[in-house]
Design a protein around this motif. Structure first.
Motif, PDB file in Angstrom:
ATOM      1  N   THR A  54      -2.946  -1.458  -5.017  1.00  0.00           N
ATOM      2  CA  THR A  54      -4.130  -0.983  -5.730  1.00  0.00           C
ATOM      3  C   THR A  54      -4.347  -1.882  -6.939  1.00  0.00           C
ATOM      4  O   THR A  54      -3.414  -2.165  -7.683  1.00  0.00           O
ATOM      5  CB  THR A  54      -3.952   0.478  -6.184  1.00  0.00           C
TER       6      THR A  54
ATOM      7  N   ARG B  64       2.981  -3.396   2.056  1.00  0.00           N
ATOM      8  CA  ARG B  64       1.952  -2.858   2.938  1.00  0.00           C
ATOM      9  C   ARG B  64       0.613  -2.631   2.243  1.00  0.00           C
ATOM     10  O   ARG B  64      -0.431  -2.820   2.837  1.00  0.00           O
ATOM     11  CB  ARG B  64       2.436  -1.551   3.550  1.00  0.00           C
ATOM     12  N   GLU B  65       0.628  -2.188   1.005  1.00  0.00           N
ATOM     13  CA  GLU B  65      -0.629  -1.879   0.327  1.00  0.00           C
ATOM     14  C   GLU B  65      -0.519  -2.107  -1.168  1.00  0.00           C
ATOM     15  O   GLU B  65       0.574  -2.145  -1.721  1.00  0.00           O
ATOM     16  CB  GLU B  65      -1.056  -0.443   0.612  1.00  0.00           C
TER      17      GLU B  65
ATOM     18  N   THR C 254       6.816  -0.770   3.282  1.00  0.00           N
ATOM     19  CA  THR C 254       6.402   0.208   2.280  1.00  0.00           C
ATOM     20  C   THR C 254       5.956  -0.500   1.015  1.00  0.00           C
ATOM     21  O   THR C 254       6.179  -1.700   0.848  1.00  0.00           O
ATOM     22  CB  THR C 254       7.563   1.161   1.908  1.00  0.00           C
TER      23      THR C 254
ATOM     24  N   HIS D 285      -8.437  -0.828  -3.352  1.00  0.00           N
ATOM     25  CA  HIS D 285      -7.197  -0.500  -2.659  1.00  0.00           C
ATOM     26  C   HIS D 285      -7.158  -1.336  -1.383  1.00  0.00           C
ATOM     27  O   HIS D 285      -8.067  -1.273  -0.564  1.00  0.00           O
ATOM     28  CB  HIS D 285      -7.135   0.994  -2.326  1.00  0.00           C
ATOM     29  N   VAL D 286      -6.112  -2.134  -1.215  1.00  0.00           N
ATOM     30  CA  VAL D 286      -5.978  -3.042  -0.076  1.00  0.00           C
ATOM     31  C   VAL D 286      -4.796  -2.596   0.769  1.00  0.00           C
ATOM     32  O   VAL D 286      -3.700  -2.364   0.244  1.00  0.00           O
ATOM     33  CB  VAL D 286      -5.762  -4.500  -0.548  1.00  0.00           C
ATOM     34  N   VAL D 287      -5.026  -2.477   2.092  1.00  0.00           N
ATOM     35  CA  VAL D 287      -3.965  -2.109   3.024  1.00  0.00           C
ATOM     36  C   VAL D 287      -3.851  -3.205   4.076  1.00  0.00           C
ATOM     37  O   VAL D 287      -4.848  -3.613   4.672  1.00  0.00           O
ATOM     38  CB  VAL D 287      -4.268  -0.753   3.721  1.00  0.00           C
ATOM     39  N   ASP D 288      -2.650  -3.692   4.297  1.00  0.00           N
ATOM     40  CA  ASP D 288      -2.387  -4.692   5.325  1.00  0.00           C
ATOM     41  C   ASP D 288      -2.118  -3.958   6.633  1.00  0.00           C
ATOM     42  O   ASP D 288      -1.030  -3.421   6.853  1.00  0.00           O
ATOM     43  CB  ASP D 288      -1.195  -5.553   4.929  1.00  0.00           C
ATOM     44  N   LEU D 289      -3.130  -3.900   7.490  1.00  0.00           N
ATOM     45  CA  LEU D 289      -3.009  -3.171   8.750  1.00  0.00           C
ATOM     46  C   LEU D 289      -2.092  -3.877   9.748  1.00  0.00           C
ATOM     47  O   LEU D 289      -1.651  -3.271  10.720  1.00  0.00           O
ATOM     48  CB  LEU D 289      -4.385  -2.947   9.367  1.00  0.00           C
TER      49      LEU D 289
END
Length: 173
Positions: free
Chosen positions: A39, A36-37, A32, A21-25
């Motif tokens: 999987t 932003r993220e 959204t 799971h990758v989230v762009d902080l």
């Protein structure tokens, strides 16, 4: 697409990867979904001793709500060893498939006692993600066994889903 791999070092290096799971902080707060993220589902082994005998994979984002994987394809690989003196090998042979949409990493072609013999035709099945139209392969051996030299005539790869057949001539040691 996410390319993930490990170096196969250490005690028991094999790894069963479920998901990443990758989230762009740094994304804007109003971003959204995939902005932003993301999987990425794999749900398989990255291990040289466990099928599919590879330590890298290309994985693609999903909705993250299921364990669905990207379309998996069965590739039928036919290896033609030349019919000339000394052409056969007892070494472990590996293949990598390259396509317009990615690649299937180095995979050992599980050999029986009589695979890769002079004038032989050997067939193998490899499961991997759909990499689009094949545009190249890599093939190698580990120089092990008695008489590891090998003269490869050519390799054919058939995508069992699409029925497309690709031929890769070699005619070389």
């Amino acid at each position: 697409k996410l390319h993930i791999f490990h170096n196969n070092k250490g005690l028991g290096p094999g790894w069963h990867l479920g998901r990443v799971h990758v989230v762009d902080l740094s994304a804007l707060p109003e971003a959204t979904g995939l902005e932003r993220e993301a999987t990425f589902i794999y749900n398989g082994w990255l291990d040289k001793k466990q099928a599919p005998y590879q330590i890298s994979a290309d994985i693609y984002p999903t909705d993250g709500n299921s364990l669905d994987q990207p379309k998996e394809v069965l590739y039928n690989v036919t290896v033609y060893t030349s019919d000339r003196r000394g052409a056969g090998t007892d070494a472990n042979v590996f293949i990598e498939l390259h396509g317009t949409e990615g690649h299937v990493g180095w995979t050992r072609l599980e050999a029986g006692r009589q695979d890769f013999e002079r004038g032989g035709i050997d067939e193998f099945k490899i499961k991997g993600s759909d990499i689009g139209k094949l545009d190249g392969i890599g093939i190698k051996h580990d120089n092990s066994g008695f008489g590891p030299g090998w003269h490869l005539a050519h390799v054919e790869v058939r995508n069992e889903s699409s029925g497309e057949l690709f031929m890769f001539p070699c005619d070389n040691w």
